[in-house]
Motif scaffolding. Structure first.
Motif, PDB file in Angstrom:
ATOM      1  N   THR A 179       0.832  -1.189   0.000  1.00  0.00           N
ATOM      2  CA  THR A 179       0.000   0.000   0.000  1.00  0.00           C
ATOM      3  C   THR A 179       0.873   1.247   0.000  1.00  0.00           C
ATOM      4  OG1 THR A 179      -1.729   1.218   1.139  1.00  0.00           O
ATOM      5  CG2 THR A 179      -0.237  -0.054   2.531  1.00  0.00           C
ATOM      6  N   ASP A 181      -0.381   4.033   1.227  1.00  0.00           N
ATOM      7  CA  ASP A 181      -0.792   4.849   2.371  1.00  0.00           C
ATOM      8  C   ASP A 181      -1.356   3.968   3.482  1.00  0.00           C
ATOM      9  OD1 ASP A 181      -3.468   4.421   1.160  1.00  0.00           O
ATOM     10  OD2 ASP A 181      -2.875   6.025  -0.215  1.00  0.00           O
ATOM     11  N   ASP A 182      -2.687   3.942   3.657  1.00  0.00           N
ATOM     12  CA  ASP A 182      -3.281   3.150   4.741  1.00  0.00           C
ATOM     13  C   ASP A 182      -3.258   1.659   4.414  1.00  0.00           C
ATOM     14  OD1 ASP A 182      -3.844   5.552   5.865  1.00  0.00           O
ATOM     15  OD2 ASP A 182      -6.023   5.428   5.636  1.00  0.00           O
ATOM     16  N   GLU A 186      -6.759  -0.767   8.382  1.00  0.00           N
ATOM     17  CA  GLU A 186      -6.881   0.611   8.856  1.00  0.00           C
ATOM     18  C   GLU A 186      -8.138   1.243   8.267  1.00  0.00           C
ATOM     19  OE1 GLU A 186      -3.029   2.150   8.021  1.00  0.00           O
ATOM     20  OE2 GLU A 186      -3.398   4.025   9.100  1.00  0.00           O
ATOM     21  N   ALA A 187      -8.418   0.946   6.999  1.00  0.00           N
ATOM     22  CA  ALA A 187      -9.635   1.474   6.363  1.00  0.00           C
ATOM     23  C   ALA A 187     -10.866   0.923   7.086  1.00  0.00           C
ATOM     24  CB  ALA A 187      -9.660   1.097   4.883  1.00  0.00           C
ATOM     25  N   LYS A 190     -11.125   2.758  10.405  1.00  0.00           N
ATOM     26  CA  LYS A 190     -11.527   4.164  10.290  1.00  0.00           C
ATOM     27  C   LYS A 190     -12.998   4.297   9.896  1.00  0.00           C
ATOM     28  CE  LYS A 190      -6.969   6.102   9.423  1.00  0.00           C
ATOM     29  NZ  LYS A 190      -6.017   6.598   8.424  1.00  0.00           N
ATOM     30  N   THR A 237       3.837   4.866   5.057  1.00  0.00           N
ATOM     31  CA  THR A 237       3.178   3.871   5.910  1.00  0.00           C
ATOM     32  C   THR A 237       4.080   3.548   7.075  1.00  0.00           C
ATOM     33  OG1 THR A 237       4.120   2.064   4.671  1.00  0.00           O
ATOM     34  CG2 THR A 237       1.946   2.784   3.990  1.00  0.00           C
ATOM     35  N   LYS A 238       3.523   2.740   7.993  1.00  0.00           N
ATOM     36  CA  LYS A 238       4.256   2.471   9.232  1.00  0.00           C
ATOM     37  C   LYS A 238       5.524   1.671   8.976  1.00  0.00           C
ATOM     38  CE  LYS A 238       0.028   2.664  11.800  1.00  0.00           C
ATOM     39  NZ  LYS A 238      -1.140   1.836  12.019  1.00  0.00           N
ATOM     40  N   SER A 255      -3.980   1.407  -2.394  1.00  0.00           N
ATOM     41  CA  SER A 255      -4.182   2.687  -1.706  1.00  0.00           C
ATOM     42  C   SER A 255      -5.552   2.629  -1.038  1.00  0.00           C
ATOM     43  CB  SER A 255      -4.132   3.834  -2.708  1.00  0.00           C
ATOM     44  OG  SER A 255      -4.573   5.023  -2.079  1.00  0.00           O
ATOM     45  N   SER A 257      -6.527   4.988   1.478  1.00  0.00           N
ATOM     46  CA  SER A 257      -6.909   6.206   2.214  1.00  0.00           C
ATOM     47  C   SER A 257      -8.114   6.866   1.562  1.00  0.00           C
ATOM     48  CB  SER A 257      -5.726   7.170   2.302  1.00  0.00           C
ATOM     49  OG  SER A 257      -5.420   7.646   1.014  1.00  0.00           O
ATOM     50  N   LYS A 260     -11.969   5.727   2.613  1.00  0.00           N
ATOM     51  CA  LYS A 260     -12.470   6.254   3.890  1.00  0.00           C
ATOM     52  C   LYS A 260     -13.152   7.605   3.646  1.00  0.00           C
ATOM     53  CE  LYS A 260      -9.514   8.592   5.863  1.00  0.00           C
ATOM     54  NZ  LYS A 260      -8.141   8.904   6.216  1.00  0.00           N
TER      55      LYS A 260
END
Ligand code: KG4
Ligand code: ZN
Length: 405
Positions: A179, A181-182, A186-187, A190, A237-238, A255, A257, A260
């Motif tokens: 990914t 981003d998120d 995580e999606a 959120k 990302t982390k 992707s 993010s 959401k």
């Protein structure tokens, strides 16, 4: 001074590895025999601590790990009916994850190793998730000979595609996609938070989505294009320490993010928000997903169930599209899907059906092994133990530890 090396160790004993996992919000300990038989797997969840914040609070996670680690290890040994003297090694997650959280497990593992004269094996959390599937296959005795596999690791912190190759008793990994981003989980978390559902959001959305129309809202994922500005940049990302994105085929990039925001826009445009939160809160009273279709339908408006189902349908569809495209491009006939989101019912059904249609084999861990646990860490450590790949005393947490090349 290093931990005992394998030069003077022979595996004449049972091959028992104590696994320790503390990378995020679960404190876990497990005893696994020869990487193939789980004698115990204890998971102390911190969900209750983080739930009211709608996400993991790193400082609280470290504190909770400190509290839980000793009882978790003791429980794992007791459940396995073994003592410290029966262990052959200690395996611990060294990354990726939250620095403070990882350090609790690592420090405990190192102290125990000194006290008991045992070697420590450092395990990458993502490799652990992949071994959760292999462990399950060993236990179910449906293990095919180790073969090249495409692994989708899909959880709250990660969405990664790897090509996993077995060679000489070890596994080697090549990053195929990830990914930007998120992570997919995580999606889920959120979107659930946005709707006033419980934390983590995955199980709630999973439970409610089956009562909605997945075609009601056309949530869509655009094809990610190779963009010049991404060249040489690390993803946001982390777990960022990987090959530059420009080296990866954009067809295998994710992707999450945007969806959401799309859900938020849909909620606002349809005036769902306030009333919905209240009604859903009733459904979720007692912090449990609706038990029956009747209960869910009676308490949650159909509009919301439809949107939840559409969100899930889109996410699973995107994961499938890219995973099967990668399996085709790489000629991988075996697919492993693992990580917290791999517990999802629709994901399992649709991946299984598509794999069948294409004549591929797809495998998942048990539901308990899908989310974070220590049995997968102990299992991943077994080939390392056999190869004598032990950690030095300098071992420390690596929050952005990458897997493979
Ligand atoms: O693997 P995991 O326990 O921790 C990480 O390494 O991140 O994954 C946790 C994630 C959370 O985002 C959670 O919402 C998601 O997995 N999850 C699910 C389901 N169960 C857990 N997502 C979708 N459907 C589920 N049934
Ligand atoms: Zn995980």
């Amino acid at each position: 001074m290093d931990y005992p090396s394998n030069r003077n160790r022979t595996v004449t004993r049972a091959g028992l590895i104590l696994g320790i996992e503390s990378s995020c919000d679960e404190t876990a300990a497990a005893v696994v025999e020869r990487g193939a038989r789980t004698l115990s797997s204890v998971v102390a969840s911190q969900i209750a601590t983080h739930a009211r914040f709608g996400g993991v609070v790193p400082e609280l996670a470290s504190r909770e790990h400190l509290r839980a680690i000793l009882p978790a290890v003791r429980a794992a040994l007791a459940e396995a009916a073994v003592g410290f003297d029966d262990l052959d090694a200690i395996a611990v997650t060294s990354g990726p994850g939250l620095a403070g959280a990882l350090l609790v497990g690592i420090t405990y593992a190192k102290a125990l190793a000194f006290a008991r004269n045992l070697p420590v094996i450092a395990v990458n959390h993502l490799e652990g998730h992949i071994h959760a599937v292999l462990l399950h296959e060993h236990e179910a005795e449906e293990s095919s000979p180790d073969a090249q596999s495409l692994a989708l690791v899909v959880s709250g912190g990660h969405t990664h595609l790897y090509l996993a190759e077995p060679a000489h008793g070890a596994w080697y990994y090549k990053l195929i996609g990830r990914t930007l981003d998120d992570a997919a989980g995580e999606a889920y978390d959120k979107v659930a938070k946005l709707l006033g559902l419980g934390y983590p959001g995955g199980p709630w959305i999973d439970a409610m989505a089956r009562f909605g129309n997945p075609k009601a809202v056309p949530f869509a994922f655009a094809q990610i294009k190779a963009k010049a500005h991404l060249h040489g940049k690390a993803p946001r990302t982390k777990a960022a320490k990987t090959a530059p994105i420009a080296d990866l085929d954009p067809h295998f990039l994710f992707s999450f993010s945007g969806i959401k925001t799309a859900v938020l826009r849909h909620v606002e445009l349809n005036g769902m928000r306030a009333g919905v939160d209240e009604r859903i809160a009733k459904v979720l009273d007692g912090a449990r997903p609706p038990k029956t279709r009747e209960e869910a339908l009676a308490l949650a408006p159909q509009l919301v169930l439809d949107m939840i189902a559409s969100f899930q349908h889109a996410v699973v569809g995107d994961l499938m599209k890219k995973t099967f495209a990668a399996s085709e491009a790489l000629d991988a006939t075996r697919i492993l899907v693992t990580g917290g989101v791999a517990a999802n019912r629709e994901l399992r059904e649709r991946f299984t059906a598509e794999a069948q249609r294409r004549g591929l084999r797809v495998s998942f861990p048990t539901l308990a092994l899908s989310t974070d646990n220590a049995a997968m860490i102990a299992a991943a450590a077994w080939p390392r133990f056999m190869a004598g790949e032990f950690a030095a005393t300098a071992l420390t947490a690596d929050p952005s530890l990458a897997l493979g090349v």
